[in-house]
Every structure is written in C-alpha cells, then in structure tokens.
Design an enzyme around this catalytic site. Structure first.
Site, PDB file in Angstrom:
ATOM      1  N   LEU A 148       5.699  -4.189  -1.448  1.00  0.00           N
ATOM      2  CA  LEU A 148       6.235  -3.186  -2.369  1.00  0.00           C
ATOM      3  C   LEU A 148       5.114  -2.405  -3.040  1.00  0.00           C
ATOM      4  O   LEU A 148       5.099  -1.165  -3.015  1.00  0.00           O
ATOM      5  CB  LEU A 148       7.114  -3.877  -3.411  1.00  0.00           C
ATOM      6  CG  LEU A 148       7.802  -2.984  -4.447  1.00  0.00           C
ATOM      7  CD1 LEU A 148       8.600  -1.886  -3.787  1.00  0.00           C
ATOM      8  CD2 LEU A 148       8.699  -3.843  -5.359  1.00  0.00           C
ATOM      9  N   TYR A 149       4.160  -3.118  -3.603  1.00  0.00           N
ATOM     10  CA  TYR A 149       3.031  -2.464  -4.275  1.00  0.00           C
ATOM     11  C   TYR A 149       2.202  -1.644  -3.298  1.00  0.00           C
ATOM     12  O   TYR A 149       1.927  -0.462  -3.528  1.00  0.00           O
ATOM     13  CB  TYR A 149       2.168  -3.527  -4.944  1.00  0.00           C
ATOM     14  CG  TYR A 149       0.897  -3.010  -5.573  1.00  0.00           C
ATOM     15  CD1 TYR A 149       0.918  -1.987  -6.499  1.00  0.00           C
ATOM     16  CD2 TYR A 149      -0.336  -3.582  -5.234  1.00  0.00           C
ATOM     17  CE1 TYR A 149      -0.257  -1.521  -7.088  1.00  0.00           C
ATOM     18  CE2 TYR A 149      -1.506  -3.126  -5.820  1.00  0.00           C
ATOM     19  CZ  TYR A 149      -1.466  -2.093  -6.740  1.00  0.00           C
ATOM     20  OH  TYR A 149      -2.621  -1.641  -7.301  1.00  0.00           O
ATOM     21  N   GLY A 150       1.811  -2.255  -2.185  1.00  0.00           N
ATOM     22  CA  GLY A 150       0.960  -1.561  -1.219  1.00  0.00           C
ATOM     23  C   GLY A 150       1.612  -0.318  -0.650  1.00  0.00           C
ATOM     24  O   GLY A 150       0.964   0.719  -0.477  1.00  0.00           O
ATOM     25  N   SER A 152       3.853   1.586  -2.051  1.00  0.00           N
ATOM     26  CA  SER A 152       3.923   2.657  -3.055  1.00  0.00           C
ATOM     27  C   SER A 152       2.589   3.392  -3.151  1.00  0.00           C
ATOM     28  O   SER A 152       2.551   4.624  -3.283  1.00  0.00           O
ATOM     29  CB  SER A 152       4.316   2.090  -4.422  1.00  0.00           C
ATOM     30  OG  SER A 152       3.276   1.327  -5.012  1.00  0.00           O
ATOM     31  N   LYS A 153       1.497   2.657  -3.042  1.00  0.00           N
ATOM     32  CA  LYS A 153       0.187   3.290  -3.124  1.00  0.00           C
ATOM     33  C   LYS A 153      -0.182   3.996  -1.815  1.00  0.00           C
ATOM     34  O   LYS A 153      -0.927   4.986  -1.830  1.00  0.00           O
ATOM     35  CB  LYS A 153      -0.869   2.253  -3.496  1.00  0.00           C
ATOM     36  CG  LYS A 153      -0.705   1.703  -4.907  1.00  0.00           C
ATOM     37  CD  LYS A 153      -0.814   2.798  -5.972  1.00  0.00           C
ATOM     38  CE  LYS A 153      -0.900   2.201  -7.372  1.00  0.00           C
ATOM     39  NZ  LYS A 153      -1.134   3.250  -8.403  1.00  0.00           N
TER      40      LYS A 153
END
Length: 241
Positions: A148-150, A152-153
């Site tokens: 999820l984090y990766g 988005s970036k």
C-alpha cells in the site's frame, strides 16, 4: 516563499529549518499546532522567517484551502513546494481496510496532486518555481507488507515525471527524493527493524532527517537549475545494489 507539508516533525521539520537557514520564508504545514509552532520558534530563534499553517490534507478541499492560505501569506506567490506529508502503514495486503487504502492515497497521492494543481500554474505563469515530492526507496522494488505504502509513492514518482513534462517548459522544476530508512519520530516505533532495514544498504545505517533535507534543499536551489524530472535516491545506496 516555501511551503513544506508534514513539516511539524521528522524530514519535513528538518527541511523547513534548513530552507529557512538558507533565506526562505517557510510555511510549516501540518496537523499538530503545538509541534508546528515549535518548529516556527526554532526557525525564528535562529533569525529565520516562518509561519505555521494548520492542514489535515485529508481531502481536496483541505489541499485547496492550504494552497490559498499559503499564497495569501506569500503575498500572492509560493515559489517552492515540498510535498512531504505522508503516512506509511505496513502490513499484509489482506489486512488493509478500504479506509486504510483511502487514507494512504488521499494523503500520499491526492494531496500532492491538488496542491500542484493549485500552485504550479501560477509558478509557470511567473516562469519560475521548484517542487520536490518526498517518495521512498520502496517505490522502486517490492517489499512484503509495504504494498500500500510503496504503490502510493510509485504513483507520486510518475506524477513527478509527468509534472516535469507539463510545467518544466514554463520554468517550473519538479523532482523527487526517495529516502531510505530515516530516524524520525514516526519511525521510532520500528525499533531494531529500522536498523535491520538500513543494514541492507552500503551505508549500513539509517539516515538522519537533516541528510534527507539536504537533498531536498539542493533540488529546490539554483545549483540544481538543470535537474528536472529526477527521482533521486537518498537511501544509503540501497537501490543501487
């Protein structure tokens, strides 16, 4: 005038303080007024100029309000935008709720999009400006628990390149930095996991927030005048090996 989001702690606070040291009037944007005012006080104690702006950045309207207030405080202009605000929940994909997904993409992707949409056209009209997006090294490769984090970036990285193509011809430089493991209040909870992640890189240690801020300050400065659309790893060499 420089607007730094997520500037009440960590990389954002270090960036705000460094830009102020180098002569910018900095707008410290964030959710925590007490921490934001503390950053402003440190800047002013050193002879710099800073003001705090409260901003949740949880939706488009919040981003638009921040852009409007920043422009007003800047006397009609914002010359530097650092999109640093973000959240980084880790965990299995199956355990992420729809609300988790929305929260990450609202802050990590949509907030920068709406801020750039509001501020970059005026920069382009003036023929100058600099935007730096704060990404992450895990936007470059897959890590279990960081989907999820990766992702988005990774979206922010593509936006960086697209905005460079869109606004670069009009004098607005858009770039990004990809920090590796960094010691901040937000990563303190990772404990030894932070050191273990950092040990995989040639540098073998986590970064200090000021080290990431130095890269951001370079990219917004005049010495980076020929750097456009770059995604700069500041990860101790992790993505190079």
């Amino acid at each position: 005038m420089a607007l730094v989001t997520g500037a009440t702690s960590g990389i954002g606070a270090a960036t705000a303080e460094l830009l102020a040291e180098r002569g910018a009037h900095v707008l410290v944007a964030g959710r925590d007024a007490a921490r934001g005012e503390a950053v402003v006080a440190r800047v002013r104690d050193r002879g710099g100029k800073a003001d705090f702006l409260s901003a949740e950045l949880a939706d488009a309207e919040s981003a638009r309000r921040l852009a409007h207030r920043a422009t007003e405080l800047g006397g009609g202009r914002v010359d530097i935008l650092v999109n640093n605000a973000g959240i980084f929940p880790f965990g299995p994909t199956a355990e992420a709720s729809p609300a988790d997904v929305d929260a990450v993409y609202d802050l990590n992707v949509k907030a920068p999009f709406h801020l750039v949409a509001r501020l970059a056209p005026a920069m382009a009209e003036r023929g100058s400006g600099a935007i730096v997006n704060v990404s992450t090294m895990v936007a470059e490769y897959g890590v279990a628990g960081m989907a999820l984090y990766g992702s988005s970036k990774a979206a922010l990285n593509l936006l960086t390149k697209a905005w460079a193509a869109e606004f670069g011809p009009h004098g607005v430089r858009v770039n990004a930095v990809e920090p590796g493991p960094t010691r901040t209040g937000g990563t303190a909870a990772m404990g030894e996991n932070l050191d273990a992640l950092a040990a995989q890189a040639p540098a073998g240690r986590p970064a200090e927030a000021r080290e990431i801020a130095e890269a951001i300050a370079y990219l917004v400065g005049d010495t980076a005048s020929f750097v456009q659309g770059a995604i700069v790893p500041v990860d101790g060499g992790r993505t190079a090996v």
